[in-house]
Design a protein around this motif. Structure first.
Motif, PDB file in Angstrom:
ATOM      1  N   ARG A  21      -2.950   0.643  13.778  1.00 25.67           N
ATOM      2  CA  ARG A  21      -2.443   0.972  12.440  1.00 25.67           C
ATOM      3  C   ARG A  21      -3.425   1.848  11.674  1.00 25.67           C
ATOM      4  NH1 ARG A  21       2.060  -0.322  10.274  1.00 25.67           N
ATOM      5  NH2 ARG A  21       3.451  -1.679  11.420  1.00 25.67           N
ATOM      6  N   GLU A  22      -4.728   1.660  11.897  1.00 22.99           N
ATOM      7  CA  GLU A  22      -5.696   2.532  11.248  1.00 22.99           C
ATOM      8  C   GLU A  22      -5.590   3.958  11.780  1.00 22.99           C
ATOM      9  OE1 GLU A  22      -9.386  -0.414   9.981  1.00 22.99           O
ATOM     10  OE2 GLU A  22      -9.205   0.246  12.062  1.00 22.99           O
ATOM     11  N   LYS A  23      -5.268   4.076  13.063  1.00 23.68           N
ATOM     12  CA  LYS A  23      -5.060   5.410  13.636  1.00 23.68           C
ATOM     13  C   LYS A  23      -3.848   6.074  12.988  1.00 23.68           C
ATOM     14  CE  LYS A  23      -7.147   4.328  18.125  1.00 23.68           C
ATOM     15  NZ  LYS A  23      -6.896   4.091  19.566  1.00 23.68           N
ATOM     16  N   MET A  24      -2.793   5.279  12.766  1.00 22.92           N
ATOM     17  CA  MET A  24      -1.615   5.810  12.077  1.00 22.92           C
ATOM     18  C   MET A  24      -1.979   6.241  10.656  1.00 22.92           C
ATOM     19  SD  MET A  24       1.364   3.091  13.163  1.00 22.92           S
ATOM     20  CE  MET A  24       1.833   2.825  14.875  1.00 22.92           C
ATOM     21  N   LEU A  25      -2.800   5.411  10.009  1.00 21.17           N
ATOM     22  CA  LEU A  25      -3.192   5.695   8.635  1.00 21.17           C
ATOM     23  C   LEU A  25      -3.993   6.984   8.548  1.00 21.17           C
ATOM     24  CD1 LEU A  25      -3.596   4.970   5.652  1.00 21.17           C
ATOM     25  CD2 LEU A  25      -5.461   3.478   6.340  1.00 21.17           C
ATOM     26  N   ALA A 110       8.817  -7.080   9.361  1.00 22.50           N
ATOM     27  CA  ALA A 110       8.906  -5.876   8.533  1.00 22.50           C
ATOM     28  C   ALA A 110       8.130  -6.013   7.238  1.00 22.50           C
ATOM     29  CB  ALA A 110      10.374  -5.579   8.216  1.00 22.50           C
ATOM     30  N   TYR A 111       7.740  -4.864   6.700  1.00 19.50           N
ATOM     31  CA  TYR A 111       7.161  -4.794   5.366  1.00 19.50           C
ATOM     32  C   TYR A 111       8.026  -3.838   4.552  1.00 19.50           C
ATOM     33  CZ  TYR A 111       3.941  -4.253   1.468  1.00 19.50           C
ATOM     34  OH  TYR A 111       3.404  -4.246   0.216  1.00 19.50           O
ATOM     35  N   ILE A 112       8.525  -4.313   3.434  1.00 17.83           N
ATOM     36  CA  ILE A 112       9.402  -3.506   2.581  1.00 17.83           C
ATOM     37  C   ILE A 112       8.573  -2.927   1.451  1.00 17.83           C
ATOM     38  CG2 ILE A 112      11.453  -3.509   1.110  1.00 17.83           C
ATOM     39  CD1 ILE A 112      12.353  -6.013   2.726  1.00 17.83           C
ATOM     40  N   GLU A 127      -1.774   2.302   1.249  1.00 11.54           N
ATOM     41  CA  GLU A 127      -2.116   0.930   0.873  1.00 11.54           C
ATOM     42  C   GLU A 127      -1.202  -0.067   1.576  1.00 11.54           C
ATOM     43  OE1 GLU A 127      -3.436  -1.419  -3.058  1.00 11.54           O
ATOM     44  OE2 GLU A 127      -1.590  -0.282  -3.273  1.00 11.54           O
ATOM     45  N   GLU A 128       0.081   0.263   1.689  1.00 11.56           N
ATOM     46  CA  GLU A 128       1.036  -0.656   2.301  1.00 11.56           C
ATOM     47  C   GLU A 128       0.764  -0.857   3.789  1.00 11.56           C
ATOM     48  OE1 GLU A 128       4.757   0.096  -0.797  1.00 11.56           O
ATOM     49  OE2 GLU A 128       4.789   1.044   1.175  1.00 11.56           O
ATOM     50  N   VAL A 129       0.232   0.165   4.459  1.00 13.89           N
ATOM     51  CA  VAL A 129      -0.162   0.011   5.865  1.00 13.89           C
ATOM     52  C   VAL A 129      -1.220  -1.081   5.984  1.00 13.89           C
ATOM     53  CG1 VAL A 129      -1.418   1.117   7.760  1.00 13.89           C
ATOM     54  CG2 VAL A 129       0.447   2.330   6.641  1.00 13.89           C
ATOM     55  N   LYS A 130      -2.186  -1.049   5.077  1.00 10.64           N
ATOM     56  CA  LYS A 130      -3.270  -2.043   5.086  1.00 10.64           C
ATOM     57  C   LYS A 130      -2.726  -3.443   4.813  1.00 10.64           C
ATOM     58  CE  LYS A 130      -6.207  -1.745   1.698  1.00 10.64           C
ATOM     59  NZ  LYS A 130      -7.329  -1.289   0.844  1.00 10.64           N
ATOM     60  N   ILE A 131      -1.801  -3.554   3.877  1.00 13.70           N
ATOM     61  CA  ILE A 131      -1.225  -4.859   3.529  1.00 13.70           C
ATOM     62  C   ILE A 131      -0.435  -5.421   4.710  1.00 13.70           C
ATOM     63  CG2 ILE A 131       0.350  -6.077   1.982  1.00 13.70           C
ATOM     64  CD1 ILE A 131      -0.305  -3.948  -0.144  1.00 13.70           C
ATOM     65  N   PHE A 132       0.361  -4.559   5.357  1.00 16.66           N
ATOM     66  CA  PHE A 132       1.182  -5.004   6.485  1.00 16.66           C
ATOM     67  C   PHE A 132       0.310  -5.426   7.656  1.00 16.66           C
ATOM     68  CE2 PHE A 132       4.526  -3.762   9.846  1.00 16.66           C
ATOM     69  CZ  PHE A 132       5.093  -5.019   9.809  1.00 16.66           C
ATOM     70  N   GLU A 133      -0.797  -4.732   7.855  1.00 18.78           N
ATOM     71  CA  GLU A 133      -1.708  -5.096   8.931  1.00 18.78           C
ATOM     72  C   GLU A 133      -2.274  -6.500   8.718  1.00 18.78           C
ATOM     73  OE1 GLU A 133      -5.385  -2.817   9.368  1.00 18.78           O
ATOM     74  OE2 GLU A 133      -4.961  -2.702  11.511  1.00 18.78           O
ATOM     75  N   ARG A 134      -2.430  -6.874   7.453  1.00 21.58           N
ATOM     76  CA  ARG A 134      -2.933  -8.219   7.127  1.00 21.58           C
ATOM     77  C   ARG A 134      -1.813  -9.268   7.140  1.00 21.58           C
ATOM     78  NH1 ARG A 134      -7.186  -7.622   2.061  1.00 21.58           N
ATOM     79  NH2 ARG A 134      -8.406  -5.883   2.889  1.00 21.58           N
ATOM     80  N   GLN A 135      -0.579  -8.801   7.353  1.00 23.30           N
ATOM     81  CA  GLN A 135       0.593  -9.679   7.361  1.00 23.30           C
ATOM     82  C   GLN A 135       0.737 -10.416   6.032  1.00 23.30           C
ATOM     83  OE1 GLN A 135       0.299 -12.152  10.883  1.00 23.30           O
ATOM     84  NE2 GLN A 135       0.876 -10.469  12.216  1.00 23.30           N
ATOM     85  N   TYR A 141      -1.483  -9.908  -1.333  1.00 25.08           N
ATOM     86  CA  TYR A 141      -2.642  -9.022  -1.203  1.00 25.08           C
ATOM     87  C   TYR A 141      -3.383  -8.904  -2.529  1.00 25.08           C
ATOM     88  CZ  TYR A 141      -5.060  -4.487  -1.078  1.00 25.08           C
ATOM     89  OH  TYR A 141      -5.982  -3.480  -1.202  1.00 25.08           O
ATOM     90  N   ILE A 142      -2.635  -8.673  -3.604  1.00 20.29           N
ATOM     91  CA  ILE A 142      -3.241  -8.532  -4.922  1.00 20.29           C
ATOM     92  C   ILE A 142      -3.971  -9.808  -5.320  1.00 20.29           C
ATOM     93  CG2 ILE A 142      -2.765  -8.270  -7.390  1.00 20.29           C
ATOM     94  CD1 ILE A 142      -2.557  -5.665  -5.852  1.00 20.29           C
ATOM     95  N   LEU A 143      -3.301 -10.957  -5.140  1.00 21.96           N
ATOM     96  CA  LEU A 143      -3.893 -12.227  -5.545  1.00 21.96           C
ATOM     97  C   LEU A 143      -5.090 -12.602  -4.679  1.00 21.96           C
ATOM     98  CD1 LEU A 143      -0.577 -14.195  -6.210  1.00 21.96           C
ATOM     99  CD2 LEU A 143      -2.189 -13.365  -7.943  1.00 21.96           C
ATOM    100  N   SER A 144      -5.026 -12.314  -3.384  1.00 22.69           N
ATOM    101  CA  SER A 144      -6.124 -12.669  -2.485  1.00 22.69           C
ATOM    102  C   SER A 144      -7.354 -11.785  -2.717  1.00 22.69           C
ATOM    103  CB  SER A 144      -5.692 -12.551  -1.018  1.00 22.69           C
ATOM    104  OG  SER A 144      -5.433 -11.203  -0.659  1.00 22.69           O
TER     105      SER A 144
END
Length: 223
Positions: A21-25, A110-112, A127-135, A141-144
């Motif tokens: 996913r980082e390569k995609m990013l 999926a991530y919407i 940013e959403e790529v990073k969030i989806f990678e963390r599942q 993500y914001i709260l954590s």
């Protein structure tokens, strides 16, 4: 500005050391081939991300089910969708994915993404790529991360809209006070439950957040 900061983080990192996913990013950050946003008409868009082995089958079905399907990327397993009054909410999409998972015999992961203006799409996707990678969801993500409101553009936008809409504030407070119980919230707001459901749908389309779980907690804390 935020996109440039992310570029600097990755510009000297060996490509082979990155996750898939980082390569995609980085492909998105440095070549913009993944999105080609310049070719999109002005408007609001969101990106749906998927993972798993069933995307090719899922892609054909989504072309039929999504009224505003723009295009997909098989390698990155993404779909770009434009915004309209007919756009499904997150809740509706998750219901669709659950049904499709039953038909295909395997889960749909999926991530919407959030609907944003065309010129914000690449940065938002990064940013959403990073969030989806963390599942995680956006609100998890914001709260954590304990991200401060003043340092996050999307949070600023959401809070600004909330503070400009007293009815949305009442909706958030009513559902938070009843732990998401729609029937009780409708009584407290003196509206029919169907009216409440319509309000919830409009809220989801406007903010890209559900009124349950961590999304509801985040919204309440922005008031």
């Amino acid at each position: 500005m935020e996109l440039e900061k992310i570029r600097k983080i990755y510009e000297n990192v060996p490509f082979e050391s990155l996750t898939q996913r980082e390569k995609m990013l980085t492909d998105l950050l440095f070549t913009d081939r993944a999105l080609n946003t310049e070719q999109l008409p002005n408007g609001r868009y969101r990106i749906l991300q998927f993972s798993g082995n069933n995307f090719a089958e899922l892609e054909n079905t989504l072309k039929l089910l999504l009224p505003d399907f723009v295009r997909s990327n098989l390698d990155q397993q993404t779909v770009i969708e434009s915004f309209s009054a007919e756009s499904p909410t997150k809740s509706e999409l998750f219901d669709i994915f659950q049904t499709l998972a039953q038909d295909m015999g395997e889960p749909v992961v999926a991530y919407i993404g959030r609907f944003v203006d065309k010129n914000q799409l690449a940065q938002n996707y990064a940013e959403e790529v990073k969030i989806f990678e963390r599942q995680q969801t956006f609100s998890e993500y914001i709260l954590s991360e304990s991200l401060q409101l003043t340092k996050h553009t999307i949070l600023q936008e959401i809070r600004k809209k909330l503070l400009e809409n007293p009815d949305d504030q009442k909706l958030v407070k009513a559902l938070y006070a009843t732990n998401g119980n729609q029937s009780q919230a409708a009584k407290n707001l003196y509206v029919h439950r169907n009216t409440l459901i319509n309000k919830i749908k409009k809220y989801e389309q406007k903010y890209g957040l559900q009124l349950i779980g961590s999304d509801l907690v985040l919204a309440y804390n922005l008031l």
